[in-house]
Design an enzyme around this catalytic site. Sequence first.
Site, short mmCIF file in Angstrom:
data_model
loop_
_atom_site.label_atom_id
_atom_site.label_comp_id
_atom_site.label_asym_id
_atom_site.label_seq_id
_atom_site.Cartn_x
_atom_site.Cartn_y
_atom_site.Cartn_z
CG ASN A 1 -1.70 1.26 1.41
OD1 ASN A 1 -1.70 2.12 0.52
ND2 ASN A 1 -2.37 1.41 2.54
CD1 TRP A 2 3.39 1.08 -3.15
CD2 TRP A 2 3.37 2.45 -4.92
NE1 TRP A 2 4.06 0.46 -4.17
CE2 TRP A 2 4.07 1.28 -5.27
CE3 TRP A 2 3.23 3.45 -5.88
CZ2 TRP A 2 4.63 1.08 -6.55
CZ3 TRP A 2 3.78 3.26 -7.15
CH2 TRP A 2 4.48 2.09 -7.47
CD GLU B 1 -2.97 5.58 6.76
OE1 GLU B 1 -2.94 5.67 5.52
OE2 GLU B 1 -2.08 5.01 7.42
CD GLU C 1 -3.38 -2.35 7.31
OE1 GLU C 1 -2.39 -2.69 6.66
OE2 GLU C 1 -3.89 -1.20 7.23
N GLY D 1 2.65 2.32 10.74
CA GLY D 1 3.60 3.42 10.56
C GLY D 1 4.31 3.84 11.83
CB SER E 1 5.40 -1.79 11.92
OG SER E 1 4.99 -0.45 12.16
N GLY F 1 2.85 -1.12 4.22
CA GLY F 1 2.92 0.30 3.93
C GLY F 1 4.34 0.72 3.61
N GLY F 2 5.00 1.33 4.57
CA GLY F 2 6.32 1.92 4.34
C GLY F 2 7.31 1.01 3.65
P1 13P Z 1 3.07 0.35 7.63
O1 13P Z 1 3.54 -0.95 7.05
O2 13P Z 1 3.82 1.55 7.13
O3 13P Z 1 2.99 0.27 9.13
O4 13P Z 1 1.57 0.56 7.12
C1 13P Z 1 0.66 -0.48 7.22
C2 13P Z 1 -0.54 -0.12 6.45
O5 13P Z 1 -1.30 0.75 6.82
C3 13P Z 1 -0.78 -0.85 5.20
O6 13P Z 1 -2.06 -0.59 4.72
#
Ligand code: 13P
Length: 248
Positions: free
Chosen positions: A9-10, A94, A164, A170, A209, A230-231
């Site tokens: 997920n960018w 989010e 999640e 994050g 994470s 994510g990241g």
């Molecule tokens: P991170 O991997 O940056 O914690 O984000 C997770 C996320 O929200 C994927 O949708």
Amino acid sequence: MRKKLVAGNWKMHGSLAENAALLDAIKPALQGIEAAVCVPFPYLAQTQAALAGSSIAWGAQNLSEQAKGAFTGEVSAAMLIEFGCRYVIVGHSERRSLYGESDELVAKKYMAAQTAGLTPILCVGELLAEREAGVTEAVVARQLDAVIAAAGVASLARAVVAYEPVWAIGTGKTATPEQAQAVHAFIRSKIASLDAKVAEGLLIQYGGSVKASNAAELFVQPDIDGGLIGGASLVAGEFVAICQAAAK
Ligand code: 13P
């Protein structure tokens, strides 16, 4: 045995130049490995062109619950299909917390996705305060129930669920494999109480994470069927290593 699926997920990251480099790097490295990237809307055409013919699927991070019409700024499921999307994330925390998406709206988006032939990646998960108050299962159950009430449990045969925990997104704070497994098992057993076959086949991703260094210990858990990343999905080497950990 269920297969595992890792999706990146960018979020709102990237540029044409950065995406080109990232897609060029992951495409050959993930040859034969089923994975996906969910990119910002303006980059769908670029992603489609770059990944066509590869084993990596692509998708979006949101969609409108409406099919078409005077909804300025919205993007429909049919538009995503035109760009070759297979997946669309719905109900990301989010979207729920920053953009006020209710359980009912998420359920409508989930149905709009499926009606058009997209596979929704339905995100569920609790806030830190909810975990501390001991209501994690109640929150996740409420989020799932809204979708099941609207679309039926059988619809989950054409969806992916992503657990999640909001406090792990994050933040660098990953749920321990045991914490994640416990919620994944809860999700599967809740669905099994309605339809055992759907529950057995359902892919439940963990997100929050995930990194190359912790992916393997998460993915070895019996009810964790891959991840929503994510990241780390923005770093080619990290994303490739995570996908490879899931493919083992
Ligand atoms: P991170 O991997 O940056 O914690 O984000 C997770 C996320 O929200 C994927 O949708």
